[in-house]
Write an enzyme that holds these catalytic residues in place. Structure first.
Site, PDB file in Angstrom:
ATOM      1  N   ASP A  12       0.859  -1.198   0.000  1.00 60.85           N
ATOM      2  CA  ASP A  12       0.000   0.000   0.000  1.00 60.85           C
ATOM      3  C   ASP A  12       0.890   1.242   0.000  1.00 60.85           C
ATOM      4  OD1 ASP A  12      -1.990   1.856   0.324  1.00 60.85           O
ATOM      5  OD2 ASP A  12      -2.396   1.414   2.428  1.00 60.85           O
ATOM      6  N   MET A  13       0.715   2.078  -0.994  1.00 58.36           N
ATOM      7  CA  MET A  13       1.525   3.287  -1.083  1.00 58.36           C
ATOM      8  C   MET A  13       1.168   4.231   0.078  1.00 58.36           C
ATOM      9  SD  MET A  13       2.903   2.183  -3.695  1.00 58.36           S
ATOM     10  CE  MET A  13       4.129   3.464  -3.872  1.00 58.36           C
ATOM     11  N   ARG A  60      -7.626  13.587   6.714  1.00 55.21           N
ATOM     12  CA  ARG A  60      -8.408  13.560   5.485  1.00 55.21           C
ATOM     13  C   ARG A  60      -9.838  13.999   5.815  1.00 55.21           C
ATOM     14  NH1 ARG A  60      -8.248   7.939   3.492  1.00 55.21           N
ATOM     15  NH2 ARG A  60      -6.506   8.603   2.240  1.00 55.21           N
ATOM     16  N   ASP A 115      -3.721   2.470  -5.361  1.00 60.62           N
ATOM     17  CA  ASP A 115      -2.397   2.438  -4.727  1.00 60.62           C
ATOM     18  C   ASP A 115      -2.174   1.211  -3.848  1.00 60.62           C
ATOM     19  OD1 ASP A 115      -3.972   3.071  -2.514  1.00 60.62           O
ATOM     20  OD2 ASP A 115      -2.443   4.351  -1.631  1.00 60.62           O
ATOM     21  N   GLU A 116      -2.905   0.158  -4.131  1.00 60.04           N
ATOM     22  CA  GLU A 116      -2.750  -1.059  -3.334  1.00 60.04           C
ATOM     23  C   GLU A 116      -2.695  -2.279  -4.236  1.00 60.04           C
ATOM     24  OE1 GLU A 116      -5.236  -0.328   0.784  1.00 60.04           O
ATOM     25  OE2 GLU A 116      -6.162  -1.354  -0.894  1.00 60.04           O
TER      26      GLU A 116
HETATM   27  P1  TTP Z   1      -5.408   5.556   0.714  1.00 64.96           P
HETATM   28  O1  TTP Z   1      -4.457   4.437   0.412  1.00 64.96           O
HETATM   29  O2  TTP Z   1      -6.637   5.220   1.457  1.00 64.96           O
HETATM   30  O3  TTP Z   1      -4.696   6.656   1.565  1.00 64.96           O
HETATM   31  P2  TTP Z   1      -3.280   7.341   1.391  1.00 64.96           P
HETATM   32  O4  TTP Z   1      -2.439   6.614   0.402  1.00 64.96           O
HETATM   33  O5  TTP Z   1      -3.490   8.799   1.117  1.00 64.96           O
HETATM   34  O6  TTP Z   1      -2.686   7.260   2.847  1.00 64.96           O
HETATM   35  P3  TTP Z   1      -2.177   5.995   3.647  1.00 64.96           P
HETATM   36  O7  TTP Z   1      -0.695   6.173   3.789  1.00 64.96           O
HETATM   37  O8  TTP Z   1      -2.871   6.104   4.956  1.00 64.96           O
HETATM   38  O9  TTP Z   1      -2.540   4.761   2.884  1.00 64.96           O
HETATM   39  O10 TTP Z   1      -5.833   6.248  -0.631  1.00 64.96           O
HETATM   40  C1  TTP Z   1      -4.934   6.383  -1.744  1.00 64.96           C
HETATM   41  C2  TTP Z   1      -5.212   7.679  -2.454  1.00 64.96           C
HETATM   42  O11 TTP Z   1      -6.524   7.687  -2.944  1.00 64.96           O
HETATM   43  C3  TTP Z   1      -5.132   8.863  -1.549  1.00 64.96           C
HETATM   44  O12 TTP Z   1      -3.804   9.374  -1.520  1.00 64.96           O
HETATM   45  C4  TTP Z   1      -6.126   9.810  -2.085  1.00 64.96           C
HETATM   46  C5  TTP Z   1      -7.126   8.970  -2.796  1.00 64.96           C
HETATM   47  N1  TTP Z   1      -8.410   8.809  -2.056  1.00 64.96           N
HETATM   48  C6  TTP Z   1      -9.520   9.543  -2.435  1.00 64.96           C
HETATM   49  O13 TTP Z   1      -9.458  10.329  -3.379  1.00 64.96           O
HETATM   50  N2  TTP Z   1     -10.686   9.365  -1.759  1.00 64.96           N
HETATM   51  C7  TTP Z   1     -10.798   8.509  -0.716  1.00 64.96           C
HETATM   52  O14 TTP Z   1     -11.876   8.360  -0.137  1.00 64.96           O
HETATM   53  C8  TTP Z   1      -9.655   7.758  -0.324  1.00 64.96           C
HETATM   54  C9  TTP Z   1      -9.748   6.811   0.825  1.00 64.96           C
HETATM   55  C10 TTP Z   1      -8.486   7.946  -1.021  1.00 64.96           C
END
Ligand code: TTP
Length: 604
Positions: A12-13, A60, A115-116
């Protein structure tokens, strides 16, 4: 393969969108930053926040201005806008960079979101075992063990070191493949950083659900192993809703039915008790999961199952005139079209089903679909508008659209390989390749999930369709249950016979199979040559509806096939009730082909 021996990683990024922006503007590296959509109100809503900013309490969902109050140095990047709508191209492209690295190094990589990714490491670990590698703590610079809280790196080293030694001394080497898995993931994450510039975290465990769970335990830039012996302890502290698949209403109902808050509390329920309330398959799934057993395979699918664009129109911005609805159909159609064209060039495939989703100010949600005959912005927009027109309760002479629309989405799915046609055997062999897709939803912090089936139509089926008004069918729900099962799952005997507090069933919350609603227009005249008689059910079907109609049969056959393969000794009864979507009574009435046809003809 024995599923007990699988090792799966979830990569997971970290704060992904922020990293993407920082890669473009490196002067912001190491500074507290976030990504917001829209400048309009109080600095825009934050959809991503980096860890430097999180230390100041920025989260967020906050507004950019609120973040600045908490952290004066906070920098807000803004998502690009095209046609008044967020453009996520740069994040998608960055995601593609990451997946290129993952795919170059591993065979089984499954895209879980932008991103996963799940990576099945099992085969690589077997090969590594043969090389008699000597590993030391230095090979695990960012590895943690789930269930152990460490405040300093020295503490972490002590715990991981002890665990490594225990694993080595264990004659049965039960956890040794997790050690090797963690080693491979350390290397993979390093490669991702070197080749893309992005940091990521990871969870390493025996199945996808556990890998996903423990990935979040030590973010950012770290990885966590969850061993079988630590599951009970970890589950005692894991809220039910933290488990993938139990995040929404399903989790709420489990908590309500069994009067539990965390996963560990579910251990006291016997298999019978869980099945009595959840249905046989869901009861089995949960019973096993609580014991750390879950068998959904990693499927090597890297492409989205659908490409969608949607937008929220809250409050006064709601779409309350036909012009606004039409104009937004055009904008969303344009985005979907552009992405479809890119997808066609890159992945040599074509979408054949257009889906329109909309939520009204009265909080009703509809989802309808129609075939895609050609890639064309105007065609998509017109088809979408024609669908939406049916839900407008204002007189046709008025330009008011009522009830106003507060969310509108257009998506394209059911991709066909442009090059090869596929047989039903291929279709069956692909039945495990189902996973979530992302609908790009802007102005809302909200991922939507949809899981459509694959089919075996050839491209020509689409291109030769006569131009026609869209044949609207209620959108097909999730064709397949989320959770795959096999005979490895039912091993542990039930312990305590405890009945849950309520006897109501929540089967429908878990069952993601929706019996197909196929798209017959009406019962035709026999002489009408636009109709083909389906060889499977002998019903006359409009020629251009045939692909949809055949999916109905394929889905049924898949269903039967899956039922045959379900695990023992419990007899698994596939839930036949579709998941009831909010305010979609109409859809739920169409469980059978006959019912659907009758309904359609009644409506003519
Ligand atoms: P996430 O992997 O949920 O979060 P993240 O990468 O920002 O942070 P973390 O280190 O905690 O994993 O989401 C990936 C990207 O997707 C995030 O950077 C922004 C986008 N996103 C949205 O646009 N809407 C959303 O509801 C979520 C959860 C993420």
């Amino acid at each position: 393969m024995n599923v007990d021996h699988r090792v799966i990683a979830l990569i997971d990024m970290d704060c992904f969108y922020v990293q993407v922006e920082q890669r473009l503007q490196p002067e912001f590296l190491g500074k507290p930053c976030g990504v917001a959509q829209y400048y309009t109100w109080k600095g825009g809503g934050l959809i991503a926040v980096n860890y430097e900013a999180r230390d100041f309490g920025v989260k967020r969902g906050m507004r950019g201005e609120q973040a600045k109050e908490l952290c004066p140095d906070f920098h807000v990047f803004h998502v690009q806008e095209v046609n008044g709508k967020a453009n996520l191209t740069r994040y998608r492209d960055a995601s593609a960079d990451v997946f290129r690295v993952l795919n170059a190094n591993y065979k089984l990589v499954e895209k879980a979101s932008i991103d996963e990714a799940y990576v099945d490491l099992t085969e690589d670990i077997q090969r590594l075992k043969e090389s008699q590698l000597k590993l030391t703590i230095d090979d695990f610079p960012s590895t943690h063990l789930a269930g152990f809280t460490t405040k300093t790196n020295d503490e972490r080293i002590e715990i991981v070191n002890k665990w490594l030694k225990d694993c080595e001394l264990d004659d049965e080497k039960r956890n040794y493949d997790l050690v090797l898995g963690a080693y491979l993931v350390e290397k993979l994450r390093k490669k991702v950083k070197e080749e893309t510039g992005f940091f990521c975290s990871a969870g390493i465990a025996r199945n996808k659900i556990l890998a996903k769970l423990c990935c979040g335990f030590n973010k950012p830039r770290k990885q966590t192993i969850l061993t079988h012996s630590d599951i009970d302890h970890v589950f005692d502290n894991t809220p039910v809703q933290k488990i993938q698949g139990l995040g929404g209403k399903a989790g709420d109902r489990v908590m309500e039915l069994f009067k539990v808050d965390n996963m560990g509390q579910l251990r006291k329920y016997s298999l019978d008790a869980l099945q009595a309330s959840l249905g046989e398959s869901n009861g089995c799934w949960l019973y096993n999961l609580v014991r750390g057993i879950e068998t959904t395979p990693v499927s090597s699918r890297n492409l989205y199952k659908s490409i969608s664009a949607s937008k929220n129109f809250p409050g006064k911005t709601s779409l309350d005139t036909t012009e606004k609805v039409r104009s937004w159909c055009q904008n969303l159609a344009e985005e979907v079209f552009n992405r479809l064209e890119k997808d066609r060039a890159e992945n040599k495939r074509r979408a054949k089903l257009l889906t329109v989703t909309c939520t009204s100010a009265t909080n009703e949600t509809i989802a309808r679909s129609c075939p895609i005959n050609e890639y064309s912005i105007d065609r998509f927009a017109n088809d979408a508008y024609r669908i939406l027109k049916q839900f407008n309760k204002s007189p046709s002479t008025s330009n008011i659209y009522s009830p106003a629309i507060t969310n509108l989405g257009i998506g394209a799915g059911k991709f066909l390989d442009s090059v090869n046609s596929r047989s039903i055997a291929d279709l069956f062999s692909k039945q495990t390749n189902k996973s979530e897709q992302i609908i790009s939803t802007e102005n809302t912090i909200n991922w939507q999930e949809e899981d459509e089936d694959e089919d075996n139509e050839q491209e020509e089926t689409i291109t030769e369709k006569p131009p026609s008004p869209p044949v609207i069918s209620p959108v097909k729900g999730d064709f397949f249950r989320k959770f795959q099962k096999n005979d490895e799952q039912m091993k542990t005997p039930a312990k305590i016979e405890t009945k849950p507090s309520s006897s109501s069933s929540i089967t429908s919350f878990f069952s993601r199979y929706t019996t197909n609603e196929n798209s017959c227009n009406s019962i035709p005249e026999q002489s009408d040559d636009r109709y083909i008689t389906c060889t499977k059910c002998n019903k006359p079907i409009l020629a251009w509806d045939m692909p949809e109609h055949e999916d109905f049969h394929y889905a049924r056959e898949l269903q039967k096939e899956e039922n045959k393969n379900t695990f023992q000794p419990a007899t698994i009864i596939k839930p036949t009730k579709p998941m009831k979507r909010k305010n979609e009574k109409q859809q739920n009435d169409n469980h059978t082909l006959d019912a659907f046809i009758n309904k359609k003809s009644k409506n003519q």
